[in-house]
Design a protein around this motif. Structure first.
Motif, short mmCIF file in Angstrom:
data_model
loop_
_atom_site.label_atom_id
_atom_site.label_comp_id
_atom_site.label_asym_id
_atom_site.label_seq_id
_atom_site.Cartn_x
_atom_site.Cartn_y
_atom_site.Cartn_z
N ARG A 55 0.84 -1.22 -0.20
CA ARG A 55 -0.06 -0.07 -0.05
C ARG A 55 0.99 1.17 0.04
O ARG A 55 0.43 2.39 -0.74
CB ARG A 55 -0.92 -0.16 1.00
N ILE A 56 2.17 1.32 0.83
CA ILE A 56 2.63 2.34 1.08
C ILE A 56 3.38 2.69 -0.38
O ILE A 56 3.48 3.76 -0.99
CB ILE A 56 3.87 2.28 2.00
N ALA A 57 3.95 1.49 -1.01
CA ALA A 57 4.51 1.54 -2.39
C ALA A 57 3.50 2.17 -3.35
O ALA A 57 4.18 3.08 -4.00
CB ALA A 57 4.96 0.04 -2.87
N ARG A 58 2.41 1.79 -3.55
CA ARG A 58 1.34 2.22 -4.44
C ARG A 58 0.94 3.69 -4.03
O ARG A 58 0.68 4.68 -4.91
CB ARG A 58 0.05 1.41 -4.16
N GLU A 59 0.68 4.05 -3.12
CA GLU A 59 0.14 5.36 -2.55
C GLU A 59 1.30 6.47 -2.16
O GLU A 59 0.66 7.66 -2.39
CB GLU A 59 -0.69 5.26 -1.24
N VAL A 60 2.33 6.10 -1.68
CA VAL A 60 3.19 7.09 -1.36
C VAL A 60 4.49 7.15 -2.49
O VAL A 60 4.88 8.11 -3.25
CB VAL A 60 3.82 7.06 0.03
N ALA A 61 4.97 5.79 -2.61
CA ALA A 61 6.54 5.59 -3.36
C ALA A 61 6.40 6.12 -4.80
O ALA A 61 7.03 6.87 -5.35
CB ALA A 61 7.03 4.33 -3.17
N GLY A 62 5.21 5.45 -5.36
CA GLY A 62 4.56 5.63 -6.85
C GLY A 62 4.44 7.05 -7.08
O GLY A 62 5.20 7.43 -8.05
N PRO A 63 3.70 7.75 -6.43
CA PRO A 63 3.33 9.30 -6.67
C PRO A 63 4.66 10.15 -6.55
O PRO A 63 4.61 11.07 -7.10
CB PRO A 63 2.05 9.50 -5.69
N HIS A 64 5.40 9.78 -5.87
CA HIS A 64 6.71 10.60 -5.69
C HIS A 64 7.97 10.11 -6.38
O HIS A 64 9.03 10.75 -6.42
CB HIS A 64 7.19 10.64 -4.07
N ALA A 65 7.65 9.05 -7.10
CA ALA A 65 8.81 8.34 -8.06
C ALA A 65 9.44 9.29 -9.03
O ALA A 65 10.58 9.53 -9.04
CB ALA A 65 8.56 6.92 -8.49
N ASP A 66 8.67 10.06 -9.72
CA ASP A 66 9.19 11.08 -10.91
C ASP A 66 10.24 11.97 -10.27
O ASP A 66 11.01 12.48 -10.50
CB ASP A 66 8.15 11.44 -11.76
N THR A 67 9.62 12.60 -8.92
CA THR A 67 10.32 13.96 -8.52
C THR A 67 11.59 13.15 -7.66
O THR A 67 12.64 13.81 -7.80
CB THR A 67 9.41 14.68 -7.57
N THR A 68 11.33 12.16 -7.12
CA THR A 68 12.68 11.59 -6.51
C THR A 68 13.50 11.40 -7.47
O THR A 68 14.94 11.62 -7.27
CB THR A 68 12.13 10.35 -6.01
N ASP A 69 13.25 10.87 -8.68
CA ASP A 69 14.10 10.49 -9.76
C ASP A 69 14.66 12.02 -10.61
O ASP A 69 15.88 12.10 -10.60
CB ASP A 69 13.38 9.67 -10.83
#
Lengths: 83, 387
Positions: free
Chosen positions: B13-27
């Motif tokens: 759930r954390i992956a889908r709801e938190v990590a995923g939405p931030h992945a592009d800015t993180t990168d």
């Protein structure tokens, strides 16, 4: 036998200390033997004593000291000379 | 029966709801995935491996591997940070629980959920983890001083605590190493460079000068050689491989979306990209089976009585093979998905973009260089008989 082991360690073990003054139970890894060097030691032991270490013996503890190597060699040569 | 979500479900759930939405800015901004790590801390996942009777979640290696894959599907940097932290926790739990300092530390870990980094690499040594230049300097009062010139420390600036190896004393041989934890307040890090890389940009892994002080009780009694072969190497290779499996899975999912869109546009005609998708799916299954098989064997050996089996050449060879093959597969698979998605995969702002996946995947062969690992395998195969 221990003298032959010491000679092999001197030639192939790449130890940071003089192997002739290392105790029989002195830790060879602490004395600087890397895993790469230990493979060369294994090969030289197999060639010199005309034995093959089975895979179950190819682990760190078996080669950690002169005494441990001697015990492993004794086990192998005893097996081979058994009827 | 408990209706609470399992730890794996929480991470998914954390992956889908938190990590995923931030992945592009993180990168894009090479930004540490703070939101994801905070969410993992809040749900007590930093102590996922700690047994339940000590207050942890009591997860095993395979469960943890599933978490790394779930995070890896959404944000590879987040997944790698999580994986690296867990490798450090595993080392403490498996080798230091006889020491009072670490019994106390694990209860703090459960309570405060610190993020642990590892300062494994050293300037002048490269990636050879089993060799150190730096050495512990002990004074007579049971305290030590230890400085290390590190060529990289992943999330060093964001870590609470740091685990690393060093020579036992200034006279010790380069491979006579100890392992030690220093905690927040006991060390300073001076950043020595930048982290502007092709991929894995959110791991924030520049070079640092590490200066630390501590007490003798913080030094692991188990030699680092044993910790490396019995825990650090197997945990690293299995958890990393699962992160890469996540990257590959996510890219294939995007390629499948793309091929389905094409198929729907012209029903009755199998799009030419479908064949390449079949190849990608084939490689992904091979990679997944390999990763799961080695993880299962590792968990079985770790749970058994014969811990020395973990220091055998046969086991080291198998772990190394997993690392090399999965690091190659991930690049091949993601590359295939780029060919499938074509320009839509190449565009960073499309719903089937795989550029980030491809760039992240290329880190896999470099994290402990594959050539170095193959050279070690070549040496081990000189004595291994497979009898």
């Amino acid at each position: 036998m221990n003298d032959q082991i010491r000679q092999i360690l001197k030639d192939h073990g790449r130890l940071a200390v003089d192997v002739t003054v290392l105790a029989d139970d002195g830790d060879l890894y602490e004395a600087g033997m890397t895993s790469h060097a230990s493979v060369n030691v294994m090969l030289a032991l197999e060639g010199t004593f005309d034995i093959e270490f089975p895979d179950r013996m190819l682990r760190r503890g078996v080669f950690e000291s002169v005494a441990a190597i001697a015990a492993a060699l004794a086990e192998l040569t005893q097996k081979e000379s058994a009827p | 029966m408990s209706l609470d979500p399992s730890p794996l479900e929480v991470v998914t759930r954390i992956a889908r709801e938190v990590a995923g939405p931030h992945a592009d800015t993180t990168d894009r901004d090479a930004q540490f995935p703070r939101e994801t790590i905070d969410a993992l801390k809040k749900t007590r996942l930093m102590s996922a491996l700690v047994p339940r009777n000590l207050g942890g979640l009591g997860c095993g290696m395979i469960e943890l591997a599933g978490m790394c894959e779930a995070l890896g599907q959404q944000c590879a940097s987040s997944a790698m940070v999580f994986a690296m932290h867990q490798i450090q926790v595993a080392s403490i739990l498996r080798h230091a629980m006889g020491q009072p300092y670490y019994q106390k530390y694990v209860s703090d870990l459960v309570e405060m959920q610190p993020l642990i980094a590892s300062a494994t690499s050293e300037v002048g040594i490269g990636g050879e983890m089993r060799t150190s230049k730096c050495a512990v300097q002990q004074d007579g009062d049971g305290r030590f001083k230890l400085d290390k010139d590190c060529s990289t420390i992943s999330y060093g600036a964001q870590a609470d605590d740091i685990l690393f190896q060093a020579r036992r004393n200034p006279e010790a041989a380069p491979n006579d190493q100890i392992f030690v934890l220093v905690r927040n307040g006991e060390f300073t890090l001076t950043q020595k460079g930048t982290w502007d890389t092709l991929g894995m940009r959110g791991t924030c892994s520049p070079a640092f000068m590490l200066q630390s002080k501590g007490e003798r009780g913080q030094i692991f009694e188990t030699p680092f050689a044993d910790i490396a072969s019995e825990t650090q190497v197997p945990f690293s290779h299995i958890l990393w491989a699962n992160v890469w499996l996540g990257i590959a899975t996510a890219a294939v999912t995007r390629a499948r979306t793309f091929v389905r869109q094409q198929a729907r546009a012209k029903p009755g005609q199998t799009p030419p990209t479908a064949l390449r998708l079949a190849e990608a799916s084939n490689m992904l299954q091979t990679m997944r089976t390999n990763v799961h098989d080695v993880a299962a064997e590792c968990e079985r050996l770790m749970g058994g009585d014969d811990t020395a089996a973990l220091s055998s050449i046969a086991f080291a060879l198998k772990m190394n093979n997993l690392k090399v093959s999965s690091s190659q597969f991930v690049v091949q698979i993601v590359n295939h998905t780029l060919l499938i998605c074509g320009i839509m995969g190449y565009k960073n702002d499309s719903n089937v973009a795989v550029g980030r996946h491809l760039r992240d995947a290329h880190s896999a062969a470099l994290m402990v260089g594959n050539d170095r690992i193959l050279a070690a395998n070549a040496s081990m195969l000189l004595v291994l008989k497979d009898d």
